[in-house]
Design a protein around this motif. Structure first.
Motif, mmCIF file in Angstrom:
data_model
loop_
_atom_site.group_PDB
_atom_site.id
_atom_site.type_symbol
_atom_site.label_atom_id
_atom_site.label_comp_id
_atom_site.label_asym_id
_atom_site.label_seq_id
_atom_site.Cartn_x
_atom_site.Cartn_y
_atom_site.Cartn_z
ATOM 1 N N LEU A 1 0.803 -1.208 0.000
ATOM 2 C CA LEU A 1 0.000 0.000 0.000
ATOM 3 C C LEU A 1 0.844 1.269 0.000
ATOM 4 N N HIS A 2 1.953 1.231 0.691
ATOM 5 C CA HIS A 2 2.824 2.390 0.759
ATOM 6 C C HIS A 2 4.268 1.944 0.581
ATOM 7 N N LYS B 277 12.176 1.583 7.095
ATOM 8 C CA LYS B 277 12.105 3.006 6.755
ATOM 9 C C LYS B 277 10.897 3.233 5.863
ATOM 10 N N PHE B 278 9.965 4.061 6.323
ATOM 11 C CA PHE B 278 8.774 4.328 5.533
ATOM 12 C C PHE B 278 8.999 5.520 4.609
ATOM 13 N N TYR B 279 8.380 5.445 3.465
ATOM 14 C CA TYR B 279 8.578 6.442 2.424
ATOM 15 C C TYR B 279 7.250 7.079 2.071
ATOM 16 N N HIS B 280 7.195 8.410 2.114
ATOM 17 C CA HIS B 280 5.980 9.109 1.715
ATOM 18 C C HIS B 280 5.594 8.777 0.278
ATOM 19 N N SER B 281 4.326 8.740 0.019
ATOM 20 C CA SER B 281 3.832 8.541 -1.341
ATOM 21 C C SER B 281 2.944 9.719 -1.719
ATOM 22 N N GLY C 123 -3.382 6.893 14.010
ATOM 23 C CA GLY C 123 -2.031 7.354 13.732
ATOM 24 C C GLY C 123 -1.896 8.246 12.515
ATOM 25 N N TYR C 124 -0.655 8.375 12.076
ATOM 26 C CA TYR C 124 -0.272 9.229 10.954
ATOM 27 C C TYR C 124 -0.922 8.742 9.660
ATOM 28 N N VAL C 125 -1.268 9.683 8.801
ATOM 29 C CA VAL C 125 -1.873 9.365 7.509
ATOM 30 C C VAL C 125 -1.029 9.952 6.381
ATOM 31 N N ASP C 126 -0.735 9.140 5.383
ATOM 32 C CA ASP C 126 -0.034 9.619 4.188
ATOM 33 C C ASP C 126 -1.031 10.409 3.356
ATOM 34 N N ASP C 127 -1.117 11.701 3.610
ATOM 35 C CA ASP C 127 -2.141 12.564 3.035
ATOM 36 C C ASP C 127 -1.487 13.578 2.093
ATOM 37 N N PRO C 128 -2.120 13.900 0.952
ATOM 38 C CA PRO C 128 -1.526 14.867 0.016
ATOM 39 C C PRO C 128 -1.408 16.275 0.575
ATOM 40 N N ARG C 129 -2.079 16.567 1.685
ATOM 41 C CA ARG C 129 -1.999 17.899 2.292
ATOM 42 C C ARG C 129 -0.825 18.044 3.259
ATOM 43 N N SER D 259 -5.002 7.265 2.834
ATOM 44 C CA SER D 259 -4.754 5.880 3.238
ATOM 45 C C SER D 259 -6.042 5.096 3.471
ATOM 46 N N HIS D 260 -7.156 5.587 2.934
ATOM 47 C CA HIS D 260 -8.448 4.976 3.221
ATOM 48 C C HIS D 260 -8.583 3.550 2.696
ATOM 49 N N SER D 261 -7.892 3.205 1.612
ATOM 50 C CA SER D 261 -7.952 1.833 1.106
ATOM 51 C C SER D 261 -7.432 0.852 2.152
ATOM 52 N N TYR D 262 -6.401 1.255 2.848
ATOM 53 C CA TYR D 262 -5.826 0.402 3.883
ATOM 54 C C TYR D 262 -6.811 0.210 5.032
#
Length: 357
Positions: free
Chosen positions: A55-56, A67-71, A275-281, A331-334
């Motif tokens: 997903l990410h 290590k997580f990477y922003h998408s 928690g944290y959300v990978d959000d375009p904003r 991240s709503h699909s997750y």
């Protein structure tokens, strides 16, 4: 001295609650200056780790460090503008990676700078002294993922660089808290029988989805937590406003909605994610965090009595079948996938462990 997981390496600890649980550490400061010891906690679910990797995008350094990477938080142009983020290579997202030439674009939307009640003033504004990493009056400035770094008076995104400083469209410096109610029911035929997927044989679950006015993407009908407001109140309020158009109802109609929804929202529920959300904003200094909660109408009797009507930020609202084919906002699909797993519903036609967004 013992610090909570993420306190020392707040800039690089994964911001996703479920993922953090998979590879979390306790940081113990050594008596020797400049040294620390990472003590690994056991993983909760390898399957969830595998799914999140699809997903990410992530870089798996080894079994002890992820290590997580922003998408979506690196996407350009920035939502609602023509502003292009500075490009951030995957290997430069991590704050611990030295990057002297990093030159992010500064941007805060005029709608935020205008000073609405839901927004903070600028950092150097007279009389504004925010208390980061703690509750600041009625404003919650604590992160759901632990402590975050503050540099030059500005909070720093715990997941890494985004190519943009300032607040963008977000009102608060640091974490901006939201709540996402995932209201579900079983898909049924005209006789009231549950409908199973022809390939997997698992029953098909549906959830209430809205089409966002701002970007046209389908999403869970959530919204921001007001200062001093309980998460449970936000979840119910946002669902009423976005999926039932309660703001346009008469006092009598709204009272009837409240009565019918009370049973659903007061029953046992499933906290999907915190928690944290990978959000375009998201920016380097402001980011989205959410609590997603599943309210399931097992018989369908409650929601069948409530006609869906788009309101507030929603352009369209409808029941949507849950499957891996869904393409949703942020991240709503997750979140939806986790609900399907919890309810034992259909998700993927692929019998293997792999997951797709």
């Amino acid at each position: 001295m013992l610090l909570p997981a993420g306190a020392l390496r707040a800039a690089t600890v994964p911001g996703f609650a479920r993922a953090v649980a998979l590879f979390s550490f306790t940081v113990v400061l050594s008596a020797q200056p400049g040294r620390c010891v990472l003590q690994r906690r056991p993983p909760l679910s390898n399957l969830s780790a595998n799914c999140w990797a699809h997903l990410h995008p992530v870089n798996m350094f080894n079994s002890d460090n992820v290590k997580f990477y922003h998408s979506k938080a690196l996407a350009s142009p920035y939502p609602g503008s023509h502003v292009e983020r500075s490009q951030v290579p995957e290997d430069k997202v991590d704050w611990l990676v030295e990057w002297r030439d990093y030159n992010p674009v500064e941007y805060t939307a005029m709608s935020v700078l205008a000073g609405p009640k839901w927004a903070d003033p600028q950092i150097n504004a007279k009389g504004f002294s925010p208390k980061f990493n703690e509750r600041d009056g009625e404003v919650e400035r604590r992160s759901l993922n632990g402590l975050y770094a503050v540099e030059n008076g500005r909070p720093r995104n715990p997941v890494g660089r985004t190519g943009l400083t300032g607040r963008g469209l977000l009102g608060r410096w640091g974490p901006n808290h939201a709540a996402d109610p995932v209201v579900t029911r079983w898909k049924r035929d005209r006789s009231g029988n549950k409908i199973a997927h022809p390939v997997t044989g698992k029953n098909i679950l549906q959830f209430v989805a809205i089409k966002r006015r701002d970007c046209g993407e389908w999403a869970i009908p959530g919204g921001m937590v007001d200062p001093g407001e309980k998460i449970s109140t936000t979840l119910k309020r946002e669902f009423e406003e976005e999926a039932l158009n309660s703001l346009q109802k008469s006092r009598e109609e709204k009272a009837e909605l409240e009565k019918q929804l009370h049973k659903l929202f007061s029953q046992e529920h499933f906290v999907v994610y915190r928690g944290y959300v990978d959000d375009p904003r998201n920016t380097d200094n402001a980011w989205m965090e959410t609590e997603a909660v599943n309210y399931h109408d097992e018989t369908g009797e409650t929601m069948d009595k409530l006609p869906l009507e788009a309101g507030d930020d929603a352009g369209v609202v409808k029941w949507v079948d849950i499957s891996e084919k869904l393409k949703l906002y942020a991240s709503h699909s997750y979140f939806i996938k986790l609900v399907a797993e919890k309810q034992g519903a259909h998700w993927s036609e692929d019998p293997g462990p792999a997951c797709r967004e």
